[in-house]
Design a protein around this motif. Structure first.
Motif, PDB file in Angstrom:
ATOM      1  N   SER A 281      31.154  49.783  11.639  1.00 16.36           N
ATOM      2  CA  SER A 281      31.875  48.803  10.687  1.00 16.36           C
ATOM      3  C   SER A 281      32.928  48.098  11.866  1.00 16.36           C
ATOM      4  N   LYS A 285      32.477  43.765  12.602  1.00 17.55           N
ATOM      5  CA  LYS A 285      33.534  42.897  12.279  1.00 17.55           C
ATOM      6  C   LYS A 285      33.676  41.959  13.528  1.00 17.55           C
ATOM      7  N   THR A 295      24.382  33.982   6.406  1.00 18.73           N
ATOM      8  CA  THR A 295      23.864  35.043   5.903  1.00 18.73           C
ATOM      9  C   THR A 295      23.913  36.235   7.150  1.00 18.73           C
ATOM     10  N   ASP A 305      30.763  52.698  -0.347  1.00 21.94           N
ATOM     11  CA  ASP A 305      31.421  51.534  -1.219  1.00 21.94           C
ATOM     12  C   ASP A 305      32.620  50.975  -0.658  1.00 21.94           C
ATOM     13  N   LEU A 308      31.883  49.072   2.264  1.00 24.12           N
ATOM     14  CA  LEU A 308      31.242  47.970   2.208  1.00 24.12           C
ATOM     15  C   LEU A 308      32.325  46.843   1.574  1.00 24.12           C
ATOM     16  N   LYS A 309      33.169  47.121   0.727  1.00 25.83           N
ATOM     17  CA  LYS A 309      34.128  46.154   0.145  1.00 25.83           C
ATOM     18  C   LYS A 309      34.783  45.489   1.285  1.00 25.83           C
ATOM     19  N   GLN A 312      32.817  42.884   3.217  1.00 27.25           N
ATOM     20  CA  GLN A 312      32.763  41.852   2.296  1.00 27.25           C
ATOM     21  C   GLN A 312      34.034  41.138   2.153  1.00 27.25           C
ATOM     22  N   SER A 313      35.239  41.707   2.395  1.00 30.71           N
ATOM     23  CA  SER A 313      36.541  41.099   2.010  1.00 30.71           C
ATOM     24  C   SER A 313      36.689  40.138   3.300  1.00 30.71           C
ATOM     25  N   CYS A 317      30.560  34.672   4.743  1.00 26.89           N
ATOM     26  CA  CYS A 317      29.461  34.389   4.492  1.00 26.89           C
ATOM     27  C   CYS A 317      28.665  35.403   3.722  1.00 26.89           C
ATOM     28  N   ARG A 318      27.353  35.135   3.144  1.00 25.05           N
ATOM     29  CA  ARG A 318      26.885  36.042   2.299  1.00 25.05           C
ATOM     30  C   ARG A 318      26.319  37.480   2.990  1.00 25.05           C
ATOM     31  N   VAL A 319      26.798  38.466   2.489  1.00 28.37           N
ATOM     32  CA  VAL A 319      26.431  39.617   3.053  1.00 28.37           C
ATOM     33  C   VAL A 319      25.181  40.649   2.271  1.00 28.37           C
ATOM     34  N   HIS A 321      23.131  43.742   1.346  1.00 25.77           N
ATOM     35  CA  HIS A 321      23.544  45.194   1.804  1.00 25.77           C
ATOM     36  C   HIS A 321      22.407  46.072   0.946  1.00 25.77           C
TER      37      HIS A 321
END
Length: 321
Positions: A281, A285, A295, A305, A308-309, A312-313, A317-319, A321
């Protein structure tokens, strides 16, 4: 008083005008189109209309050279823009090779269809073909999941430059493509799209060659190959116009490689790093530096989860998963 009633007559095929029938036939696959032409003289005349033969997709079928010749001679003309065919490389053993195209056929195609721009060869045997016979007007060439002829694009001293208008090349799944073949691609310095998915024989030298010589690339796919930090460094340093990069299931892709991407590929809009198990992760970043990214595909990378959150935060862009 008797009430008059309007009688609505249902149109039949025979009462439809030619332009309506032509529009209906445009939705039919090639085989059904050819069968329709056998119904009667009118159908045969309409089926031969050139507008139905601008984009020909023969991939639902496997046609040997005899049947291919019949299709070409009966229906192909100067209106043809794109052609897709499917060969026999997956259906016959090495002792029973069957071919869908020949040098004579490619030559005839070039003369008969001077405006052809797109040629897709899928699961084809190419070891009987001379690359010099490919139509010089091609802007897009795909040789996917095919039996690749080693050094097919090599230019000998007596050969002229190939495909001067080529902008997109896809050899995905043609496993015999190696670093030497990649060197032969350097003749296309104006290439904008290159797909090498599952070409596992392409290594660091091949990828470095791409980066150093194909600097106008905007779209690069390397899914299922192997990449090193050094080759990623060269890609990020030289391919400054790159907008789409597919590194799905790429062995060796690490956080250090992502650092190279984030610092060098500033125009990137699409990045696929799905299935790359070595990525963390923290490395993901680092991609926040890519301000134009629209994308980001992280499929099969993040299992938590909460993690992942968190990703996404911070990404606008569109992630995926």
């Amino acid at each position: 008083m008797s009430k008059s009633r309007d009688v609505i007559k249902m149109a039949t095929f025979n009462t439809l005008p030619d332009n309506i029938i032509l529009d209906i036939l445009s939705y039919l696959p090639v085989k059904d189109l050819c069968l329709t032409g056998r119904v009667n003289r009118r159908c045969r005349r309409i089926v031969r209309d050139n507008t139905l033969w601008r984009h020909v997709d023969l991939t639902p079928y496997r046609l040997d050279m005899s049947k291919m010749w019949k299709v070409i001679r009966a229906h192909f003309s100067d209106v043809l823009i794109s052609m897709k065919i499917r060969g026999f490389s997956k259906s016959a053993g090495p002792k029973n090779k069957k071919y869908s195209m020949s040098d004579a056929m490619l030559k005839d195609l070039s003369e008969r269809c001077p405006n052809i721009k797109i040629l897709h060869l899928y699961q084809c045997n190419t070891d009987n073909l001379d690359c010099q016979k490919l139509p010089a007007t091609l802007t897009t060439l795909a040789v996917r999941s095919s039996v690749w002829q080693p050094r097919w694009f090599k230019l000998d001293s007596n050969k002229t430059a190939l495909l001067p208008q080529l902008k997109s090349l896809n050899v995905s799944g043609s496993a015999r493509v190696d670093n030497f073949d990649i060197e032969d691609l350097n003749q296309w310095s104006n290439l904008e799209e290159l797909m090498l998915n599952e070409c596992y024989r392409v290594g660091q030298n091949g990828l470095t060659s791409i980066a150093m010589n194909l600097t106008k690339l905007k779209y690069l796919e390397l899914a299922g190959t192997t990449i090193t930090e050094l080759s990623m460094h060269h890609i990020s340093r030289h391919l400054k116009l790159l907008e789409k990069l597919n590194l799905s299931r790429t062995a060796g892709l690490s956080d250090a490689c992502l650092d190279e991407i984030s610092s060098g590929l500033t125009q990137l809009r699409y990045l696929n790093i799905s299935g790359c198990s070595e990525i963390t992760s923290g490395g993901i970043k680092s991609l926040l530096l890519l301000k134009h990214l629209e994308t980001l595909d992280l499929t099969n990378i993040i299992s938590s989860d909460t993690e992942l959150k968190d990703i996404q935060s911070v990404f606008l862009c569109r992630v995926i998963h």
